[in-house]
Design an enzyme around this catalytic site. Structure first.
Site, mmCIF file in Angstrom:
data_model
loop_
_atom_site.group_PDB
_atom_site.id
_atom_site.type_symbol
_atom_site.label_atom_id
_atom_site.label_comp_id
_atom_site.label_asym_id
_atom_site.label_seq_id
_atom_site.Cartn_x
_atom_site.Cartn_y
_atom_site.Cartn_z
ATOM 1 N N ASP A 188 0.811 -1.453 -0.124
ATOM 2 C CA ASP A 188 -0.038 -0.113 0.009
ATOM 3 C C ASP A 188 0.999 1.268 0.004
ATOM 4 O OD1 ASP A 188 -2.454 1.827 0.302
ATOM 5 O OD2 ASP A 188 -1.679 1.759 2.546
ATOM 6 N N MET A 189 0.234 2.368 -0.116
ATOM 7 C CA MET A 189 0.983 3.629 -0.392
ATOM 8 C C MET A 189 1.159 4.416 0.853
ATOM 9 S SD MET A 189 1.442 6.577 -3.326
ATOM 10 C CE MET A 189 0.056 7.552 -2.739
ATOM 11 N N ASP A 190 0.007 5.041 1.043
ATOM 12 C CA ASP A 190 -0.262 6.110 2.221
ATOM 13 C C ASP A 190 -0.033 5.368 3.571
ATOM 14 O OD1 ASP A 190 -0.864 8.644 0.750
ATOM 15 O OD2 ASP A 190 -2.576 7.205 0.063
ATOM 16 N N LYS A 225 -10.471 -0.107 -2.609
ATOM 17 C CA LYS A 225 -10.390 -0.943 -1.252
ATOM 18 C C LYS A 225 -11.652 -0.264 -0.518
ATOM 19 C CE LYS A 225 -5.554 -0.731 -1.508
ATOM 20 N NZ LYS A 225 -4.116 -0.286 -0.619
ATOM 21 N N ASP A 245 -1.700 -0.689 6.102
ATOM 22 C CA ASP A 245 -1.669 -0.176 7.289
ATOM 23 C C ASP A 245 -3.075 0.237 7.958
ATOM 24 O OD1 ASP A 245 -2.340 1.878 5.448
ATOM 25 O OD2 ASP A 245 -2.094 3.441 6.836
#
Length: 215
Positions: free
Chosen positions: A8-10, A142, A167
């Site tokens: 995931d990124m953020d 998502k 996260d």
């Protein structure tokens, strides 16, 4: 056991969650949204459009369209990432180790392409990833599994051979629905929350992750 790792990124590659919070508070709050009024919303991991739609439905504002508000929030976060974004603790070492192990890697984010490109450029890590999957490539974000299934497809790897780092609960739910193994990295204030029990593993940061401990 695993042939690919999907990030995931953020909140995973970069500590951008505070920027999202600031953007929502400043821009939506400036339009009169009272975040203390029910129905409350846990926005981490949701698409920006879903967050805006929630508050617009329950506390509609004048002057700006939801699409205009969406662009303002994206621009705010992109500016913050470009100027001060930093990689999460232990990320760069893990990326190098994964590359050494010849594992394929992808990013799968609920954010739009602009923010993905901004993040990869700021952190100088684009070269590690063979697939760059963002919200604009799928019809559902998502917690639907679409973006993780797309990442696996682009990497040419079966979902069950993918390890995911997430996260948010929405992200963990998406990756599990895709049939992948998930390492949850909850924010400190959510570390004890029982909802993350659906993840296969749970760590506080990348420095706690050890390939040798995966069965």
């Amino acid at each position: 056991m695993f042939q690919a790792v999907i990030f995931d990124m953020d909140g995973v590659l970069i500590d951008s969650e505070p920027l999202w919070h600031q953007a929502e508070q400043q821009i939506l709050g400036g339009l009169g949204v009272d975040f203390s009024r029910p129905p409350l919303l846990q926005s981490t991991g949701l698409t920006t459009a879903a967050v805006i739609a929630h508050w617009y439905q329950h506390q509609p504002w004048l002057l700006l369209s939801p699409e205009q508000v969406h662009q303002q929030i994206i621009d705010f976060v992109a500016s913050g990432i470009a100027s001060s974004g930093e990689p999460k603790t232990g990320l760069l070492a893990l990326l190098a180790e994964n590359a050494r192990r010849q594992l394929k890697m992808a990013v799968a984010t609920n954010s739009p392409k602009l923010l993905l490109d901004t993040t990869l450029q700021r952190l100088q890590i684009r070269q590690y990833f063979q697939a760059h999957c963002h919200l604009e490539l799928v019809s559902r974000g998502k917690p639907a599994p679409d973006i993780y299934l797309l990442a696996a497809s682009q990497l040419g790897v079966a979902p069950e051979q993918c390890l995911v780092f997430e996260d948010s609960f929405a992200g963990v739910t998406a990756a599990k629905a895709a049939g992948m193994t998930v390492v949850a990295i909850p924010a400190a204030h959510e570390w004890q929350h029982s909802k993350f029990a659906i993840a296969d593993y749970k760590i506080r940061c990348f420095t706690e992750f050890d390939w040798q401990q995966l069965g």
